[in-house]
Design a protein around this motif. Sequence first.
Motif, PDB file in Angstrom:
ATOM      1  N   PRO A   2       0.811  -1.005  -0.087  1.00  0.00           N
ATOM      2  CA  PRO A   2       0.145   0.035   0.003  1.00  0.00           C
ATOM      3  C   PRO A   2       0.848   1.271  -0.004  1.00  0.00           C
ATOM      4  O   PRO A   2       1.999   1.196   0.429  1.00  0.00           O
ATOM      5  CB  PRO A   2      -0.901  -0.131   1.277  1.00  0.00           C
ATOM      6  CG  PRO A   2      -0.689  -1.485   1.733  1.00  0.00           C
ATOM      7  CD  PRO A   2       0.635  -1.965   1.041  1.00  0.00           C
ATOM      8  N   ASP A   3       0.257   2.394  -0.659  1.00  0.00           N
ATOM      9  CA  ASP A   3       1.141   3.639  -0.485  1.00  0.00           C
ATOM     10  C   ASP A   3       1.247   4.062   1.060  1.00  0.00           C
ATOM     11  O   ASP A   3       0.705   3.520   1.940  1.00  0.00           O
ATOM     12  CB  ASP A   3       0.556   4.718  -1.441  1.00  0.00           C
ATOM     13  CG  ASP A   3      -1.217   4.835  -0.948  1.00  0.00           C
ATOM     14  OD1 ASP A   3      -1.448   4.880   0.373  1.00  0.00           O
ATOM     15  OD2 ASP A   3      -1.729   5.432  -2.002  1.00  0.00           O
ATOM     16  N   GLY A   4       1.936   5.197   0.990  1.00  0.00           N
ATOM     17  CA  GLY A   4       2.346   5.634   2.377  1.00  0.00           C
ATOM     18  C   GLY A   4       1.166   6.396   3.234  1.00  0.00           C
ATOM     19  O   GLY A   4       1.149   6.684   4.502  1.00  0.00           O
ATOM     20  N   GLU A   5      -0.270   6.462   2.481  1.00  0.00           N
ATOM     21  CA  GLU A   5      -1.534   6.994   3.143  1.00  0.00           C
ATOM     22  C   GLU A   5      -1.759   5.735   4.264  1.00  0.00           C
ATOM     23  O   GLU A   5      -2.453   6.518   5.254  1.00  0.00           O
ATOM     24  CB  GLU A   5      -2.314   7.091   2.227  1.00  0.00           C
ATOM     25  CG  GLU A   5      -2.193   8.141   1.187  1.00  0.00           C
ATOM     26  CD  GLU A   5      -3.449   8.429   0.256  1.00  0.00           C
ATOM     27  OE1 GLU A   5      -4.545   8.103   0.733  1.00  0.00           O
ATOM     28  OE2 GLU A   5      -3.097   8.910  -0.751  1.00  0.00           O
ATOM     29  N   GLY A  77      11.927  -0.497   5.164  1.00  0.00           N
ATOM     30  CA  GLY A  77      11.033  -1.325   4.471  1.00  0.00           C
ATOM     31  C   GLY A  77       9.878  -1.957   5.085  1.00  0.00           C
ATOM     32  O   GLY A  77       9.568  -1.200   6.327  1.00  0.00           O
ATOM     33  N   TRP A  78       9.007  -2.782   4.702  1.00  0.00           N
ATOM     34  CA  TRP A  78       7.844  -3.138   5.222  1.00  0.00           C
ATOM     35  C   TRP A  78       7.880  -4.763   4.949  1.00  0.00           C
ATOM     36  O   TRP A  78       7.816  -5.242   4.109  1.00  0.00           O
ATOM     37  CB  TRP A  78       6.758  -2.409   4.297  1.00  0.00           C
ATOM     38  CG  TRP A  78       6.851  -0.897   4.370  1.00  0.00           C
ATOM     39  CD1 TRP A  78       6.024  -0.123   5.288  1.00  0.00           C
ATOM     40  CD2 TRP A  78       7.370  -0.348   3.498  1.00  0.00           C
ATOM     41  NE1 TRP A  78       6.583   1.177   4.700  1.00  0.00           N
ATOM     42  CE2 TRP A  78       7.369   1.031   3.656  1.00  0.00           C
ATOM     43  CE3 TRP A  78       8.401  -0.617   2.219  1.00  0.00           C
ATOM     44  CZ2 TRP A  78       7.971   2.114   2.909  1.00  0.00           C
ATOM     45  CZ3 TRP A  78       8.917   0.311   1.409  1.00  0.00           C
ATOM     46  CH2 TRP A  78       8.538   1.741   1.962  1.00  0.00           C
ATOM     47  N   TRP A 101       2.770 -13.780   3.344  1.00  0.00           N
ATOM     48  CA  TRP A 101       3.707 -13.044   4.012  1.00  0.00           C
ATOM     49  C   TRP A 101       4.705 -12.542   2.984  1.00  0.00           C
ATOM     50  O   TRP A 101       4.882 -13.181   1.855  1.00  0.00           O
ATOM     51  CB  TRP A 101       4.696 -14.355   4.434  1.00  0.00           C
ATOM     52  CG  TRP A 101       3.943 -15.241   5.505  1.00  0.00           C
ATOM     53  CD1 TRP A 101       3.088 -16.245   5.107  1.00  0.00           C
ATOM     54  CD2 TRP A 101       4.030 -15.626   7.034  1.00  0.00           C
ATOM     55  NE1 TRP A 101       2.703 -16.981   6.337  1.00  0.00           N
ATOM     56  CE2 TRP A 101       3.252 -16.392   7.396  1.00  0.00           C
ATOM     57  CE3 TRP A 101       4.674 -14.786   8.081  1.00  0.00           C
ATOM     58  CZ2 TRP A 101       2.914 -16.835   8.693  1.00  0.00           C
ATOM     59  CZ3 TRP A 101       4.696 -15.057   9.434  1.00  0.00           C
ATOM     60  CH2 TRP A 101       3.824 -16.287   9.664  1.00  0.00           C
ATOM     61  N   ALA A 102       5.239 -11.532   3.039  1.00  0.00           N
ATOM     62  CA  ALA A 102       5.958 -10.810   2.125  1.00  0.00           C
ATOM     63  C   ALA A 102       6.805  -9.413   2.897  1.00  0.00           C
ATOM     64  O   ALA A 102       6.387  -8.956   3.730  1.00  0.00           O
ATOM     65  CB  ALA A 102       5.342 -10.213   1.050  1.00  0.00           C
ATOM     66  N   TYR A 103       7.939  -9.396   2.247  1.00  0.00           N
ATOM     67  CA  TYR A 103       8.948  -8.299   2.640  1.00  0.00           C
ATOM     68  C   TYR A 103       9.018  -7.411   1.444  1.00  0.00           C
ATOM     69  O   TYR A 103       9.288  -7.822   0.349  1.00  0.00           O
ATOM     70  CB  TYR A 103      10.218  -8.665   3.240  1.00  0.00           C
ATOM     71  CG  TYR A 103      11.215  -7.516   3.422  1.00  0.00           C
ATOM     72  CD1 TYR A 103      10.769  -6.681   4.572  1.00  0.00           C
ATOM     73  CD2 TYR A 103      12.034  -7.184   2.439  1.00  0.00           C
ATOM     74  CE1 TYR A 103      11.701  -5.446   4.884  1.00  0.00           C
ATOM     75  CE2 TYR A 103      12.881  -6.132   2.576  1.00  0.00           C
ATOM     76  CZ  TYR A 103      12.698  -5.139   3.802  1.00  0.00           C
ATOM     77  OH  TYR A 103      13.586  -4.245   4.050  1.00  0.00           O
ATOM     78  N   PHE A 104       9.134  -6.154   1.492  1.00  0.00           N
ATOM     79  CA  PHE A 104       9.032  -5.144   0.644  1.00  0.00           C
ATOM     80  C   PHE A 104      10.323  -4.255   1.157  1.00  0.00           C
ATOM     81  O   PHE A 104      10.171  -3.447   2.064  1.00  0.00           O
ATOM     82  CB  PHE A 104       7.976  -4.051   0.227  1.00  0.00           C
ATOM     83  CG  PHE A 104       6.782  -5.069  -0.452  1.00  0.00           C
ATOM     84  CD1 PHE A 104       6.507  -5.334  -1.772  1.00  0.00           C
ATOM     85  CD2 PHE A 104       5.959  -5.895   0.465  1.00  0.00           C
ATOM     86  CE1 PHE A 104       5.643  -5.921  -2.296  1.00  0.00           C
ATOM     87  CE2 PHE A 104       4.870  -6.613  -0.222  1.00  0.00           C
ATOM     88  CZ  PHE A 104       4.689  -6.657  -1.407  1.00  0.00           C
ATOM     89  N   ARG A 109       8.898  -0.858  -3.799  1.00  0.00           N
ATOM     90  CA  ARG A 109       7.657  -1.051  -3.018  1.00  0.00           C
ATOM     91  C   ARG A 109       6.663  -1.928  -3.957  1.00  0.00           C
ATOM     92  O   ARG A 109       5.561  -2.375  -3.331  1.00  0.00           O
ATOM     93  CB  ARG A 109       6.885   0.329  -2.990  1.00  0.00           C
ATOM     94  CG  ARG A 109       7.594   1.202  -2.051  1.00  0.00           C
ATOM     95  CD  ARG A 109       7.048   2.761  -2.052  1.00  0.00           C
ATOM     96  NE  ARG A 109       5.544   2.203  -1.306  1.00  0.00           N
ATOM     97  CZ  ARG A 109       5.350   2.906  -0.381  1.00  0.00           C
ATOM     98  NH1 ARG A 109       6.060   3.646   0.430  1.00  0.00           N
ATOM     99  NH2 ARG A 109       3.937   2.950   0.017  1.00  0.00           N
ATOM    100  N   GLN A 110       7.056  -2.091  -5.138  1.00  0.00           N
ATOM    101  CA  GLN A 110       6.077  -3.047  -6.040  1.00  0.00           C
ATOM    102  C   GLN A 110       6.417  -4.498  -5.952  1.00  0.00           C
ATOM    103  O   GLN A 110       5.560  -5.303  -6.154  1.00  0.00           O
ATOM    104  CB  GLN A 110       6.319  -2.540  -7.551  1.00  0.00           C
ATOM    105  CG  GLN A 110       5.945  -1.095  -7.533  1.00  0.00           C
ATOM    106  CD  GLN A 110       4.555  -0.756  -6.950  1.00  0.00           C
ATOM    107  OE1 GLN A 110       3.469  -1.621  -7.343  1.00  0.00           O
ATOM    108  NE2 GLN A 110       4.519   0.242  -6.170  1.00  0.00           N
TER     109      GLN A 110
END
Length: 145
Positions: A2-5, A77-78, A101-104, A109-110
């Motif tokens: 998701p975007d930073g919002e 990261g996220w 499960w994922a790391y970005f 970010r994509q």
Amino acid sequence: MPDGEFRATWPVLGTWTILDEGEVTGQHVVYTQPGVIEHYLETGTFPDGAVLIKELLEAEADEYSTGTAAYATDVTGWFVMVKDKQARFDGNDLWGLGWGWAYFDVDDRQTTTTSDYRFECKTCHVPAKQTDWIFIEGYPVLHTD
């Protein structure tokens, strides 16, 4: 990702301070969508489709009038988890144990850098197996006492 919002519109579940030999090295802030906390408080479970985002930040500590305090600085990261009660993605190495499960990384970010949750994610979450793989003790909003 998701975007930073999400920072302005999603509730915070909790914040973790990361220490290395007693020194603050980072902070993790965990967000979820509106409605997830209320569902958890009513049922004791995360609803299907719930998204948890753990934003990883560098941190610094300094002296203030109230004492030594740490504060977050740059995002690195996220980690993202998506509740999947229906096991929709059987055979996909990013989905299992009721979660996606994922790391970005902050530089992309994509595209997730995660290739297999069993080795890159699950191992850290084994201590939280009894609480649906989530460290709920760090999320005060999920506790009614």
